[in-house]
Design a protein around this motif. Structure first.
Motif, PDB file in Angstrom:
ATOM      1  N   ARG A  37       0.837  -1.194   0.000  1.00 47.77           N
ATOM      2  CA  ARG A  37       0.000   0.000   0.000  1.00 47.77           C
ATOM      3  C   ARG A  37       0.870   1.241   0.000  1.00 47.77           C
ATOM      4  O   ARG A  37       2.014   1.218   0.475  1.00 47.77           O
ATOM      5  N   GLN A  38       0.308   2.310  -0.533  1.00 46.94           N
ATOM      6  CA  GLN A  38       1.048   3.573  -0.590  1.00 46.94           C
ATOM      7  C   GLN A  38       0.104   4.716  -0.273  1.00 46.94           C
ATOM      8  O   GLN A  38      -0.864   4.963  -1.006  1.00 46.94           O
ATOM      9  N   ALA A  39       0.392   5.390   0.815  1.00 44.67           N
ATOM     10  CA  ALA A  39      -0.378   6.561   1.215  1.00 44.67           C
ATOM     11  C   ALA A  39       0.245   7.807   0.587  1.00 44.67           C
ATOM     12  O   ALA A  39       1.434   7.792   0.236  1.00 44.67           O
ATOM     13  N   PRO A  40      -0.515   8.879   0.439  1.00 39.20           N
ATOM     14  CA  PRO A  40       0.018  10.103  -0.169  1.00 39.20           C
ATOM     15  C   PRO A  40       1.264  10.591   0.560  1.00 39.20           C
ATOM     16  O   PRO A  40       1.276  10.694   1.784  1.00 39.20           O
ATOM     17  N   GLY A  41       2.303  10.857  -0.208  1.00 42.07           N
ATOM     18  CA  GLY A  41       3.535  11.382   0.359  1.00 42.07           C
ATOM     19  C   GLY A  41       4.400  10.359   1.060  1.00 42.07           C
ATOM     20  O   GLY A  41       5.416  10.717   1.656  1.00 42.07           O
ATOM     21  N   LYS A  42       4.000   9.092   1.009  1.00 42.29           N
ATOM     22  CA  LYS A  42       4.768   8.045   1.684  1.00 42.29           C
ATOM     23  C   LYS A  42       5.248   7.002   0.687  1.00 42.29           C
ATOM     24  O   LYS A  42       4.741   6.900  -0.424  1.00 42.29           O
ATOM     25  N   GLU A  43       6.226   6.224   1.123  1.00 45.91           N
ATOM     26  CA  GLU A  43       6.716   5.156   0.271  1.00 45.91           C
ATOM     27  C   GLU A  43       5.755   3.966   0.280  1.00 45.91           C
ATOM     28  O   GLU A  43       4.978   3.778   1.223  1.00 45.91           O
ATOM     29  N   ARG A  44       5.857   3.182  -0.773  1.00 44.47           N
ATOM     30  CA  ARG A  44       5.051   1.968  -0.838  1.00 44.47           C
ATOM     31  C   ARG A  44       5.542   1.000   0.236  1.00 44.47           C
ATOM     32  O   ARG A  44       6.738   0.775   0.386  1.00 44.47           O
ATOM     33  N   GLU A  45       4.596   0.420   0.970  1.00 44.69           N
ATOM     34  CA  GLU A  45       4.975  -0.475   2.054  1.00 44.69           C
ATOM     35  C   GLU A  45       4.266  -1.806   1.952  1.00 44.69           C
ATOM     36  O   GLU A  45       3.126  -1.893   1.475  1.00 44.69           O
ATOM     37  N   PHE A  46       4.938  -2.821   2.440  1.00 42.11           N
ATOM     38  CA  PHE A  46       4.394  -4.173   2.476  1.00 42.11           C
ATOM     39  C   PHE A  46       3.271  -4.251   3.498  1.00 42.11           C
ATOM     40  O   PHE A  46       3.396  -3.754   4.612  1.00 42.11           O
ATOM     41  N   ALA A  47       2.172  -4.883   3.101  1.00 41.70           N
ATOM     42  CA  ALA A  47       1.057  -5.085   4.031  1.00 41.70           C
ATOM     43  C   ALA A  47       0.910  -6.569   4.382  1.00 41.70           C
ATOM     44  O   ALA A  47       0.795  -6.924   5.560  1.00 41.70           O
ATOM     45  N   ALA A  48       0.930  -7.426   3.354  1.00 41.51           N
ATOM     46  CA  ALA A  48       0.751  -8.854   3.603  1.00 41.51           C
ATOM     47  C   ALA A  48       1.272  -9.648   2.415  1.00 41.51           C
ATOM     48  O   ALA A  48       1.250  -9.157   1.283  1.00 41.51           O
ATOM     49  N   GLY A  49       1.729 -10.873   2.678  1.00 39.52           N
ATOM     50  CA  GLY A  49       2.237 -11.714   1.618  1.00 39.52           C
ATOM     51  C   GLY A  49       1.876 -13.167   1.845  1.00 39.52           C
ATOM     52  O   GLY A  49       1.586 -13.578   2.973  1.00 39.52           O
ATOM     53  N   SER A  50       1.890 -13.933   0.755  1.00 37.35           N
ATOM     54  CA  SER A  50       1.533 -15.347   0.829  1.00 37.35           C
ATOM     55  C   SER A  50       2.492 -16.160  -0.021  1.00 37.35           C
ATOM     56  O   SER A  50       2.878 -15.746  -1.113  1.00 37.35           O
ATOM     57  N   SER A  51       2.863 -17.338   0.488  1.00 38.39           N
ATOM     58  CA  SER A  51       3.654 -18.262  -0.311  1.00 38.39           C
ATOM     59  C   SER A  51       2.809 -18.789  -1.463  1.00 38.39           C
ATOM     60  O   SER A  51       1.598 -18.582  -1.508  1.00 38.39           O
ATOM     61  N   TRP A  52       3.451 -19.495  -2.375  1.00 37.46           N
ATOM     62  CA  TRP A  52       2.752 -19.935  -3.575  1.00 37.46           C
ATOM     63  C   TRP A  52       1.567 -20.834  -3.262  1.00 37.46           C
ATOM     64  O   TRP A  52       0.565 -20.837  -3.955  1.00 37.46           O
ATOM     65  N   SER A  53       1.666 -21.593  -2.199  1.00 39.95           N
ATOM     66  CA  SER A  53       0.584 -22.515  -1.856  1.00 39.95           C
ATOM     67  C   SER A  53      -0.445 -21.900  -0.923  1.00 39.95           C
ATOM     68  O   SER A  53      -1.522 -22.452  -0.731  1.00 39.95           O
ATOM     69  N   GLY A  54      -0.088 -20.776  -0.333  1.00 39.27           N
ATOM     70  CA  GLY A  54      -0.957 -20.200   0.690  1.00 39.27           C
ATOM     71  C   GLY A  54      -0.700 -20.776   2.068  1.00 39.27           C
ATOM     72  O   GLY A  54      -1.307 -20.354   3.044  1.00 39.27           O
ATOM     73  N   GLY A  55       0.239 -21.707   2.131  1.00 38.37           N
ATOM     74  CA  GLY A  55       0.516 -22.347   3.405  1.00 38.37           C
ATOM     75  C   GLY A  55       1.254 -21.459   4.387  1.00 38.37           C
ATOM     76  O   GLY A  55       1.207 -21.679   5.593  1.00 38.37           O
ATOM     77  N   ARG A  56       1.958 -20.499   3.864  1.00 36.31           N
ATOM     78  CA  ARG A  56       2.661 -19.524   4.714  1.00 36.31           C
ATOM     79  C   ARG A  56       2.220 -18.123   4.350  1.00 36.31           C
ATOM     80  O   ARG A  56       2.101 -17.791   3.177  1.00 36.31           O
ATOM     81  N   THR A  57       1.955 -17.334   5.353  1.00 40.51           N
ATOM     82  CA  THR A  57       1.600 -15.943   5.140  1.00 40.51           C
ATOM     83  C   THR A  57       2.409 -15.060   6.077  1.00 40.51           C
ATOM     84  O   THR A  57       2.947 -15.527   7.083  1.00 40.51           O
ATOM     85  N   SER A  58       2.477 -13.796   5.741  1.00 39.27           N
ATOM     86  CA  SER A  58       3.173 -12.816   6.556  1.00 39.27           C
ATOM     87  C   SER A  58       2.381 -11.521   6.505  1.00 39.27           C
ATOM     88  O   SER A  58       1.885 -11.137   5.447  1.00 39.27           O
TER      89      SER A  58
END
Length: 124
Positions: A37-58
């Motif tokens: 996500r990227q808010a006005p005036g801010k850098e793009r930041e990681f919010a959530a991620g998933s492995s290829w299988s969906g078995g691991r998330t962050s």
């Protein structure tokens, strides 16, 4: 891989939204995916991620316990369920995919494919 986000909009604080990301061109089976996500005036930041299988998330600490990433490889879809939204969640949300099936990367430079983004605005 082409990625198209949808589901953004205006919501009151405390409300919920579910973002969707539709992939085309190739199946996402061997791709890690993420929401940034990227808010006005801010850098793009990681919010959530998933492995290829969906078995691991962050999930980033700022959204942990409120946002949940999920995926349906059979449908080539990725989702971000956002609950208990706050004004500071206001941003453009981007779906991203990474060819490497290894660790869930949190830096935007490590992702190969991006959607055009969808605006989420949370009113306080």
């Amino acid at each position: 891989v082409q990625l198209v986000e949808s589901g953004g909009g205006l919501v009151q604080a405390g409300g919920s939204l579910r973002l969707s990301c539709a992939a085309s061109g190739r199946t996402l089976d061997m791709y890690n995916v993420a929401w940034f996500r990227q808010a006005p005036g801010k850098e793009r930041e990681f919010a959530a991620g998933s492995s290829w299988s969906g078995g691991r998330t962050s999930h980033a600490d700022s959204v942990k316990g409120r946002f949940t990433i999920s995926r349906e490889n059979a449908k080539n879809m990725v989702y971000l369920q956002m609950n208990s939204l706050k004004a500071e969640d206001t941003a453009v949300y981007y779906c991203a995919a990474r060819r490497s099936p290894l660790r869930i990367a949190t830096m935007s430079s490590e992702y190969d494919y991006w959607g055009q983004g969808t605006q989420v605005t949370v009113s306080s």
